[in-house]
Motif scaffolding. Structure first.
Motif, PDB file in Angstrom:
ATOM      1  N   ALA A 113       0.840  -1.202   0.000  1.00 20.54           N
ATOM      2  CA  ALA A 113       0.000   0.000   0.000  1.00 20.54           C
ATOM      3  C   ALA A 113       0.873   1.250   0.000  1.00 20.54           C
ATOM      4  O   ALA A 113       0.609   2.196  -0.759  1.00 20.54           O
ATOM      5  CB  ALA A 113      -0.941   0.001   1.201  1.00 20.54           C
ATOM      6  N   LEU A 114       1.918   1.265   0.823  1.00 19.87           N
ATOM      7  CA  LEU A 114       2.835   2.411   0.849  1.00 19.87           C
ATOM      8  C   LEU A 114       3.481   2.594  -0.520  1.00 19.87           C
ATOM      9  O   LEU A 114       3.580   3.714  -1.023  1.00 19.87           O
ATOM     10  CB  LEU A 114       3.907   2.225   1.918  1.00 19.87           C
ATOM     11  N   PHE A 115       3.919   1.502  -1.125  1.00 18.23           N
ATOM     12  CA  PHE A 115       4.555   1.567  -2.439  1.00 18.23           C
ATOM     13  C   PHE A 115       3.590   2.137  -3.478  1.00 18.23           C
ATOM     14  O   PHE A 115       3.950   3.022  -4.258  1.00 18.23           O
ATOM     15  CB  PHE A 115       5.052   0.176  -2.856  1.00 18.23           C
ATOM     16  N   GLN A 116       2.370   1.637  -3.495  1.00 15.86           N
ATOM     17  CA  GLN A 116       1.383   2.108  -4.469  1.00 15.86           C
ATOM     18  C   GLN A 116       1.044   3.578  -4.265  1.00 15.86           C
ATOM     19  O   GLN A 116       0.951   4.344  -5.230  1.00 15.86           O
ATOM     20  CB  GLN A 116       0.103   1.270  -4.378  1.00 15.86           C
ATOM     21  N   ILE A 117       0.875   3.986  -3.019  1.00 22.54           N
ATOM     22  CA  ILE A 117       0.520   5.380  -2.723  1.00 22.54           C
ATOM     23  C   ILE A 117       1.655   6.314  -3.116  1.00 22.54           C
ATOM     24  O   ILE A 117       1.426   7.349  -3.748  1.00 22.54           O
ATOM     25  CB  ILE A 117       0.134   5.537  -1.239  1.00 22.54           C
ATOM     26  N   VAL A 118       2.886   5.950  -2.758  1.00 25.49           N
ATOM     27  CA  VAL A 118       4.022   6.817  -3.088  1.00 25.49           C
ATOM     28  C   VAL A 118       4.242   6.850  -4.601  1.00 25.49           C
ATOM     29  O   VAL A 118       4.549   7.903  -5.161  1.00 25.49           O
ATOM     30  CB  VAL A 118       5.305   6.382  -2.353  1.00 25.49           C
ATOM     31  N   THR A 119       4.061   5.717  -5.270  1.00 31.24           N
ATOM     32  CA  THR A 119       4.231   5.681  -6.726  1.00 31.24           C
ATOM     33  C   THR A 119       3.260   6.638  -7.403  1.00 31.24           C
ATOM     34  O   THR A 119       3.634   7.376  -8.315  1.00 31.24           O
ATOM     35  CB  THR A 119       4.031   4.244  -7.259  1.00 31.24           C
ATOM     36  N   LYS A 120       2.022   6.656  -6.943  1.00 32.58           N
ATOM     37  CA  LYS A 120       1.006   7.481  -7.601  1.00 32.58           C
ATOM     38  C   LYS A 120       0.984   8.927  -7.100  1.00 32.58           C
ATOM     39  O   LYS A 120       0.816   9.853  -7.881  1.00 32.58           O
ATOM     40  CB  LYS A 120      -0.370   6.856  -7.411  1.00 32.58           C
ATOM     41  N   PHE A 121       1.153   9.122  -5.797  1.00 29.77           N
ATOM     42  CA  PHE A 121       0.949  10.452  -5.219  1.00 29.77           C
ATOM     43  C   PHE A 121       2.202  11.091  -4.629  1.00 29.77           C
ATOM     44  O   PHE A 121       2.168  12.234  -4.205  1.00 29.77           O
ATOM     45  CB  PHE A 121      -0.115  10.386  -4.117  1.00 29.77           C
ATOM     46  N   GLY A 122       3.284  10.326  -4.544  1.00 27.64           N
ATOM     47  CA  GLY A 122       4.490  10.839  -3.919  1.00 27.64           C
ATOM     48  C   GLY A 122       5.148  11.935  -4.738  1.00 27.64           C
ATOM     49  O   GLY A 122       4.904  12.097  -5.929  1.00 27.64           O
ATOM     50  N   GLU A 123       6.001  12.695  -4.071  1.00 26.75           N
ATOM     51  CA  GLU A 123       6.724  13.780  -4.721  1.00 26.75           C
ATOM     52  C   GLU A 123       8.207  13.455  -4.711  1.00 26.75           C
ATOM     53  O   GLU A 123       8.714  12.863  -3.762  1.00 26.75           O
ATOM     54  CB  GLU A 123       6.498  15.085  -3.957  1.00 26.75           C
ATOM     55  N   SER A 124       8.883  13.871  -5.742  1.00 28.79           N
ATOM     56  CA  SER A 124      10.322  13.653  -5.822  1.00 28.79           C
ATOM     57  C   SER A 124      11.040  14.546  -4.818  1.00 28.79           C
ATOM     58  O   SER A 124      10.627  15.683  -4.577  1.00 28.79           O
ATOM     59  CB  SER A 124      10.817  13.965  -7.231  1.00 28.79           C
ATOM     60  N   THR A 125      12.108  14.030  -4.245  1.00 20.57           N
ATOM     61  CA  THR A 125      12.914  14.816  -3.303  1.00 20.57           C
ATOM     62  C   THR A 125      14.170  15.352  -3.971  1.00 20.57           C
ATOM     63  O   THR A 125      14.912  16.113  -3.363  1.00 20.57           O
ATOM     64  CB  THR A 125      13.346  13.956  -2.097  1.00 20.57           C
TER      65      THR A 125
END
Length: 188
Positions: A113-125
């Motif tokens: 779930a964390l992987f899917q959420i970050v893949t779709k909604f995460g921001e690059s650092t």
């Protein structure tokens, strides 16, 4: 934004921001963001919304169209039929992925779930393979989304911190996506 069982005669194209879909006002079914479409699943006029949609970001920008206008475009063009077909296929795929997620053991479920959420909604650092987890999605929301206890979410996140996959910085969480992906490959 939209309540469950409310008549839905508009279609919303999300330009920016985040929305959570709730079932029975307490269970998060899915998250939506830029380029997602709400209300296109059912093309019948005066149809009822399957979910409540709640804005979870500070701001949401959408383009709103009357469903009757969209129906006219879909019915009168070959591309419209194809667009709706692809949209429905994507919706089915999202539902299948969610069902598969809910069948996993707790650590795998939360990690995926964390992987899917970050893949779709995460921001690059700006750092290679490191993404910022969206601030709008809390541990409680992850618990609802994964049908897990919030304490279990906390325990798994702490374990991921110990494995240096997750790095809390101030009020944000940075995720090493390559390490998380390798962990998921080992687990699944």
């Amino acid at each position: 934004m939209i309540l469950e069982e409310e008549e839905l005669n508009e279609i919303y194209f999300i330009e920016s921001g985040h929305v959570a879909a709730f079932k029975d006002e307490e269970k998060i079914v899915d998250f939506f963001a830029k380029e997602d479409v709400l209300g296109l699943a059912n093309l019948l006029l005066d149809s009822k919304s399957e979910y409540s949609f709640q804005v979870i970001s500070n701001e949401l920008i959408v383009t709103k169209y009357e469903k009757s206008d969209i129906i006219e475009k879909v019915i009168n063009t070959q591309e419209g039929y194809f667009y709706h077909y692809v949209h429905m296929q994507n919706q089915v795929e999202r539902m299948i992925e969610k069902e598969a997620l809910l069948r996993l053991p707790s650590e795998q479920r939360i990690s995926l779930a964390l992987f899917q959420i970050v893949t779709k909604f995460g921001e690059s650092t700006g750092k290679q393979h490191i993404s910022r987890f969206p601030k709008q999605i809390s541990k409680g929301m992850i618990a609802q989304y994964t049908s897990m206890n919030p304490n279990t979410i906390t325990n798994v996140i702490q374990k991921l911190e110990e494995e240096e996959i997750i790095h809390p910085l101030r009020r944000t969480i940075h995720v090493d996506m390559s390490k998380l992906e390798m962990k998921l490959k080992e687990m699944l």
